[in-house]
Design a protein around this motif. Structure first.
Motif, PDB file in Angstrom:
ATOM      1  N   THR A 109       0.828  -1.205   0.000  1.00  0.00           N
ATOM      2  CA  THR A 109       0.000   0.000   0.000  1.00  0.00           C
ATOM      3  C   THR A 109       0.864   1.258   0.000  1.00  0.00           C
ATOM      4  O   THR A 109       0.573   2.233  -0.716  1.00  0.00           O
ATOM      5  CB  THR A 109      -0.937   0.010   1.224  1.00  0.00           C
ATOM      6  N   GLY A 110       1.921   1.249   0.792  1.00  0.00           N
ATOM      7  CA  GLY A 110       2.828   2.397   0.817  1.00  0.00           C
ATOM      8  C   GLY A 110       3.471   2.653  -0.525  1.00  0.00           C
ATOM      9  O   GLY A 110       3.602   3.810  -0.956  1.00  0.00           O
ATOM     10  N   GLU A 155       2.218   1.780  -3.496  1.00  0.00           N
ATOM     11  CA  GLU A 155       1.182   2.257  -4.418  1.00  0.00           C
ATOM     12  C   GLU A 155       0.923   3.747  -4.228  1.00  0.00           C
ATOM     13  O   GLU A 155       0.760   4.489  -5.206  1.00  0.00           O
ATOM     14  CB  GLU A 155      -0.098   1.460  -4.191  1.00  0.00           C
ATOM     15  N   GLN A 156       0.925   4.183  -2.984  1.00  0.00           N
ATOM     16  CA  GLN A 156       0.685   5.595  -2.708  1.00  0.00           C
ATOM     17  C   GLN A 156       1.891   6.453  -3.054  1.00  0.00           C
ATOM     18  O   GLN A 156       1.754   7.530  -3.650  1.00  0.00           O
ATOM     19  CB  GLN A 156       0.296   5.763  -1.241  1.00  0.00           C
ATOM     20  N   ALA A 209       2.247   6.414  -6.886  1.00  0.00           N
ATOM     21  CA  ALA A 209       0.994   6.601  -7.628  1.00  0.00           C
ATOM     22  C   ALA A 209       0.826   5.521  -8.688  1.00  0.00           C
ATOM     23  O   ALA A 209       0.568   5.795  -9.861  1.00  0.00           O
ATOM     24  CB  ALA A 209       0.970   7.996  -8.265  1.00  0.00           C
ATOM     25  N   SER A 253       9.745  12.579  -5.505  1.00  0.00           N
ATOM     26  CA  SER A 253       9.551  12.159  -4.124  1.00  0.00           C
ATOM     27  C   SER A 253      10.884  12.048  -3.389  1.00  0.00           C
ATOM     28  O   SER A 253      11.011  12.441  -2.231  1.00  0.00           O
ATOM     29  CB  SER A 253       8.809  10.822  -4.090  1.00  0.00           C
TER      30      SER A 253
END
Length: 392
Positions: free
Chosen positions: A45-46, A48-49, A52, A385
């Motif tokens: 999940t991390g 994917e976030q 993006a 990022s």
């Protein structure tokens, strides 16, 4: 080979700038058969976030080197197998490089992916998740094979993430058929305590294209090694990349591009942004065999040092046995241009934003080389990022 010689010493030319001494001192355990599901979910999940990722993109997920069907959604139009079938079909002797030899001894799982002739298989996310357990260092050694038939096409986003202390040692065997096109965008964003040793062996057929880009962000120690053979006339390869390193990270990008047929083309642009006490390594070799007339080869490494304690070792190399070729190589090292920085500051831009503008401009040419626009946008966000975290 590995059992006989052990890990390479500093006297081994191919490992002159990268020591595996620390790796040899770590008592790696086998990866647990049932990793913590909640921890794996948090890592996925991390990722994917943070990057993006397109949730609709077909994906093959490996957790601690083992295929995870519950998190995977494989693409239509391709034949997919597992490591057992791959192992049974392979009659090749283990490669002489260290990471491949280690993988040959310890590999347990991997992906066998075939794209039929003439099929455009779209995009595939190959997600490798490292999930350490109870502070015990673990190791895993996935082994993948990708085969594209004549005129086929595929774009692969190869992403490595994780948490804890572990060694990820993937090996790819790639065959690009005549007129086929494979895009391979690798993003290495391993955990800070991880080690990453990866090797790609690729052979390109007549008029085929292997378009690769490697973005190195994570791991304490990383080496990405690429061996490409242009085996038939008109074959093309791009082996581009960028290393963004901070702290005491060490990352090595080593390549050997062999022109074994006439009228082939190779391009390699690698950029390094190094801060803190980070050390980057680039070793690139273009080998032109006697038969490979009309070769066109280009290689460039450029490094930007953001601190006085950062270090780059660059060794571009040409070995040419044909007499009708066009080959060039080079390397440059520098810091941010104080005049450019002053110009931006004089226009009211604060220093950290001015530095960000110059660093992103330096990297733009490299990231822009990625052929697939979706993969290019994903890696561009990863660069953004990284800088934001570093400059925070």
């Amino acid at each position: 080979m590995l059992r006989r010689a052990g890990l390479p010493r500093s006297g081994v030319e191919a490992w002159k700038y990268t020591s595996l001494r620390a790796l040899g001192d770590v008592p790696f355990a086998a990866a647990p058969g049932t990793p913590d599901d909640a921890a794996v979910h948090a890592i996925v999940t991390g990722a994917e976030q943070a990057f993006a990722l397109d949730g609709a993109m077909p994906r093959a997920v490996f957790v601690n080197g083992r295929f995870d069907p519950s998190r995977s959604s494989l693409p239509d139009g391709v034949s997919v197998g597992r490591f057992q079938a791959l192992d049974e079909e392979s009659d090749d002797e283990p490669a002489a490089d260290v990471a491949s030899a280690l993988n040959a001894i310890l590999a347990e799982d991997g992906l066998l992916l075939r794209v039929a002739p003439g099929v455009d298989a779209g995009r595939l996310l190959l997600l490798s998740v490292g999930a350490g357990a109870d502070g015990t260092p673990i190791s895993f050694h996935p082994r993948h094979r990708i085969e594209l038939g004549q005129g086929a096409a595929l774009s692969v986003l190869d992403l490595s993430v994780g948490q804890g202390a572990y060694l990820n040692n993937p090996v790819f065997d790639i065959a690009v058929g005549d007129g086929a096109r494979l895009g391979h965008a690798k993003m290495q964003a391993e955990a800070a305590g991880a080690q990453h040793l990866a090797v790609v062996h690729a052979e390109i057929g007549a008029g085929g294209l292997y378009d690769s880009f490697t973005l190195t962000l994570g791991a304490a120690l990383a080496r990405h090694e690429v061996h490409v053979r242009l085996a038939a006339p008109g074959a093309v390869v791009h082996v581009n990349g960028a290393q963004l390193l901070d702290g005491r990270q060490h990352a090595d990008l080593t390549s050997v591009i062999t022109h074994a047929a006439p009228d082939c083309n190779s391009r390699q642009t690698v950029k390094n942004v190094l801060s803190g006490h980070a050390r980057g390594v680039f070793q690139g070799k273009i080998l032109v065999e006697r038969v490979a007339q009309k070769t066109d080869g280009y290689q460039m490494n450029q490094a930007l040092l953001l601190s006085e304690t950062a270090e780059i070792d660059a060794k571009p190399e040409l070995e040419i046995y044909a007499d009708d070729v066009r080959c060039s190589h080079g390397a440059t090292v520098g810091a941010l241009d104080p005049d450019q920085l002053f110009y931006l500051r004089s226009r009211g831009i604060v220093e950290h934003e001015a530095r960000a503008i110059l660093v992103k401009a330096f990297l733009h040419d490299a990231v822009d080389l990625i052929g697939d626009e979706i993969l290019r946008a994903t890696l561009d966000r990863a660069v953004e990022s990284w800088w934001n975290r570093k400059d925070a």
